[in-house]
Write an enzyme that holds these catalytic residues in place. Structure first.
Site, short mmCIF file in Angstrom:
data_model
loop_
_atom_site.label_atom_id
_atom_site.label_comp_id
_atom_site.label_asym_id
_atom_site.label_seq_id
_atom_site.Cartn_x
_atom_site.Cartn_y
_atom_site.Cartn_z
N TRP A 24 0.90 -1.15 0.00
CA TRP A 24 0.00 0.00 0.00
C TRP A 24 0.93 1.19 0.00
O TRP A 24 1.82 1.26 0.83
CB TRP A 24 -0.80 0.09 1.30
CG TRP A 24 -2.04 -0.72 1.45
CD1 TRP A 24 -2.33 -1.47 2.55
CD2 TRP A 24 -3.19 -0.82 0.59
NE1 TRP A 24 -3.58 -2.03 2.39
CE2 TRP A 24 -4.11 -1.65 1.21
CE3 TRP A 24 -3.52 -0.28 -0.67
CZ2 TRP A 24 -5.35 -1.97 0.64
CZ3 TRP A 24 -4.74 -0.60 -1.23
CH2 TRP A 24 -5.64 -1.44 -0.58
N HIS A 29 -0.73 3.05 4.19
CA HIS A 29 -0.14 2.61 5.46
C HIS A 29 -0.38 3.63 6.57
O HIS A 29 -0.67 3.27 7.71
CB HIS A 29 1.35 2.35 5.29
CG HIS A 29 1.63 1.02 4.66
ND1 HIS A 29 1.35 -0.17 5.29
CD2 HIS A 29 2.11 0.69 3.44
CE1 HIS A 29 1.67 -1.18 4.49
NE2 HIS A 29 2.13 -0.68 3.37
N ASP A 65 9.07 -0.32 4.68
CA ASP A 65 9.33 -0.02 3.27
C ASP A 65 10.62 0.76 3.09
O ASP A 65 11.26 0.68 2.04
CB ASP A 65 8.18 0.80 2.66
CG ASP A 65 7.09 -0.10 2.09
OD1 ASP A 65 7.35 -1.30 1.86
OD2 ASP A 65 5.96 0.40 1.89
N ARG A 68 13.54 -2.14 3.58
CA ARG A 68 13.51 -3.48 2.99
C ARG A 68 14.60 -3.71 1.94
O ARG A 68 15.00 -4.84 1.70
CB ARG A 68 12.14 -3.79 2.38
CG ARG A 68 11.77 -2.89 1.22
CD ARG A 68 10.35 -3.11 0.77
NE ARG A 68 10.18 -4.38 0.07
CZ ARG A 68 9.06 -4.72 -0.57
NH1 ARG A 68 8.03 -3.90 -0.58
NH2 ARG A 68 8.97 -5.87 -1.20
N HIS A 80 6.58 -8.85 3.06
CA HIS A 80 5.55 -7.88 2.66
C HIS A 80 4.39 -8.51 1.89
O HIS A 80 3.46 -7.81 1.54
CB HIS A 80 6.18 -6.77 1.81
CG HIS A 80 7.15 -5.90 2.58
ND1 HIS A 80 6.88 -4.60 2.91
CD2 HIS A 80 8.38 -6.17 3.08
CE1 HIS A 80 7.90 -4.09 3.58
NE2 HIS A 80 8.83 -5.02 3.69
N HIS A 138 2.82 -2.32 9.67
CA HIS A 138 2.99 -2.31 8.22
C HIS A 138 2.39 -3.57 7.59
O HIS A 138 1.70 -3.49 6.57
CB HIS A 138 4.48 -2.21 7.90
CG HIS A 138 4.76 -1.95 6.46
ND1 HIS A 138 4.80 -0.68 5.93
CD2 HIS A 138 4.99 -2.79 5.44
CE1 HIS A 138 5.05 -0.76 4.63
NE2 HIS A 138 5.18 -2.02 4.30
N ASP A 142 -0.25 -4.49 4.61
CA ASP A 142 0.07 -5.25 3.39
C ASP A 142 -0.85 -6.44 3.17
O ASP A 142 -1.25 -6.72 2.04
CB ASP A 142 1.53 -5.75 3.45
CG ASP A 142 2.52 -4.67 3.05
OD1 ASP A 142 2.09 -3.62 2.53
OD2 ASP A 142 3.73 -4.89 3.25
N HIS A 148 -0.93 -8.13 -2.75
CA HIS A 148 0.13 -8.63 -1.87
C HIS A 148 -0.15 -10.07 -1.45
O HIS A 148 0.59 -10.65 -0.66
CB HIS A 148 0.30 -7.74 -0.64
CG HIS A 148 1.12 -6.52 -0.94
ND1 HIS A 148 2.40 -6.34 -0.48
CD2 HIS A 148 0.84 -5.44 -1.71
CE1 HIS A 148 2.87 -5.18 -0.93
NE2 HIS A 148 1.94 -4.63 -1.69
N HIS A 171 -0.30 -3.68 -10.00
CA HIS A 171 0.10 -3.64 -8.59
C HIS A 171 0.17 -2.20 -8.08
O HIS A 171 -0.37 -1.86 -7.04
CB HIS A 171 1.47 -4.32 -8.41
CG HIS A 171 1.87 -4.49 -6.98
ND1 HIS A 171 1.68 -5.66 -6.30
CD2 HIS A 171 2.39 -3.62 -6.09
CE1 HIS A 171 2.09 -5.52 -5.04
NE2 HIS A 171 2.53 -4.28 -4.90
N ASP A 175 -1.72 -0.24 -5.02
CA ASP A 175 -0.93 0.28 -3.90
C ASP A 175 -1.14 1.77 -3.73
O ASP A 175 -1.30 2.25 -2.61
CB ASP A 175 0.57 0.09 -4.20
CG ASP A 175 1.15 -1.17 -3.58
OD1 ASP A 175 0.42 -1.85 -2.83
OD2 ASP A 175 2.33 -1.46 -3.84
#
Ligand SMILES: *[C@@H]1O[C@H](CO)[C@@H](O)[C@H](O)[C@H]1NC(C)=O
Ligand SMILES: *[C@@H]1O[C@H](CO)[C@@H](O)[C@H](O)[C@H]1NC(C)=O
Ligand SMILES: *[C@@H]1O[C@H](CO)[C@@H](O)[C@H](O)[C@H]1NC(C)=O
Length: 291
Positions: A24, A29, A65, A68, A80, A138, A142, A148, A171, A175
């Protein structure tokens, strides 16, 4: 910030590491975190303030995020998502053995189990509990993003689409682009503007409070997370990859149909996150009062 990397390294590497598509987007988030905070008990307010050291809760939810793609956090990259190897739109469904346990490094379902346990572990150092709270917030977000929970086309990353004339991928529009178009507030508002838009979105979702009568799953983190992932994955077949996303601008009926799904899922993520944090802080109530 007490991250185990030097500030100069952070500044040098971050711009090179902007992920192709994040969870997202940050708007989603932030909204999940703010909405959860609106449902917090007094004990949860105290616990999260202590563990986050007073950091804005929506900012804290973005941490996973930001790290990562750093070598020190490479182990978190698989957390995630869960790549359901199903066949949308004909058949959706998650198989934990196939889609998570066989995957190197786990998935969002195992990560939720891990980090809820770590946040609740009063024997763990406060710094690490705070880091796990950031991961937990988080990943609750997700696991409520349909793409996801899907392997097809790398969760839609490889599926080209157009929204408002902009060429992007499926995607990314789930998001970021659809949430922004729906609830992004003023364009170019920077971090403050995004926080304001997230707060406004969370307030609207809090006002609806549709699901508050629902008894949230709070007893067994792996079972709850799998239940949520399966529920969310079913939207891949019923809507996200069903029809209407190819060969047309998504700004019409596809967008109109996506908005209520996103409102519903972001709302669920926030309420479920609050239910879990309230359960954890409730167990810890006495200890916190004496701090
Ligand atoms: C889940 O996946 C495993 C490993 O691929 C397979 O052996 C098992 O039969 C699957 N379970 C179901 C219910 O499909
Ligand atoms: C749980 O999270 C910790 C801290 O992020 C990590 O070191 C550990 O490997 C994780 N365990 C599992 C089983 O994922
Ligand atoms: C949708 O996007 C197209 C460009 O791809 C544009 O011509 C059209 O006006 C847009 N429609 C709406 C309702 O925004």
């Amino acid at each position: 910030m007490h991250f185990p990397i030097s500030p100069s390294l952070t500044l040098l590497t971050l711009p090179l590491l902007i992920p192709q598509a994040t969870a997202w987007g940050s708007l989603g988030h932030r909204t999940v975190a703010y909405l959860a905070s609106m449902h917090f008990t007094a004990q949860s307010n105290i616990l999260t303030n202590v563990l986050l050291n007073g950091q804005d809760i929506s900012e804290a939810a973005l941490f996973p995020d930001k790290v990562r793609h750093m070598p020190a956090f490479a182990y978190s990259a698989h957390w995630h998502f869960i790549d359901a190897r199903d066949s949308p739109p004909a058949q959706c469904g998650i198989n934990m053995t196939r889609d998570c346990l066989a995957a190197d490094g786990g998935c969002v379902v195992s990560a939720i189990a891990n980090h809820t346990a770590r946040v609740a572990d009063v024997k763990l150092e406060r710094f690490f509990r705070g880091q796990s709270l950031r991961f937990m917030m988080h990943f609750f977000g997700d696991v409520h993003q349909p793409l996801h929970t899907e392997a097809e086309g790398r969760g839609g990353n490889d599926i080209p689409v157009v929204l408002d004339g902009v060429h992007t991928n499926l995607h990314s529009v789930w998001d970021t682009a659809i949430p922004k178009k729906h609830a992004g507030g003023a364009v170019g508002g920077g971090v403050e503007g995004e926080m304001e838009a997230a707060w406004a979105w969370a307030t609207r979702l809090y006002g609806v409070r549709d699901g508050m009568q629902e008894k949230e799953c709070v007893s067994d983190a792996p079972a709850c997370a799998l239940e949520w992932a399966s529920e969310v994955n079913s939207y891949v077949c019923s809507y996200v990859m069903a029809d209407g996303y190819k060969d047309q601008d998504l700004n019409g009926t596809y967008y109109d149909g996506a908005v209520p799904i996103i409102d519903d899922l972001v709302g669920k993520a926030g309420r479920r996150l609050a239910a879990w944090i309230n359960a954890i802080s409730g167990q810890e109530g006495l200890a916190l009062q004496t701090q």
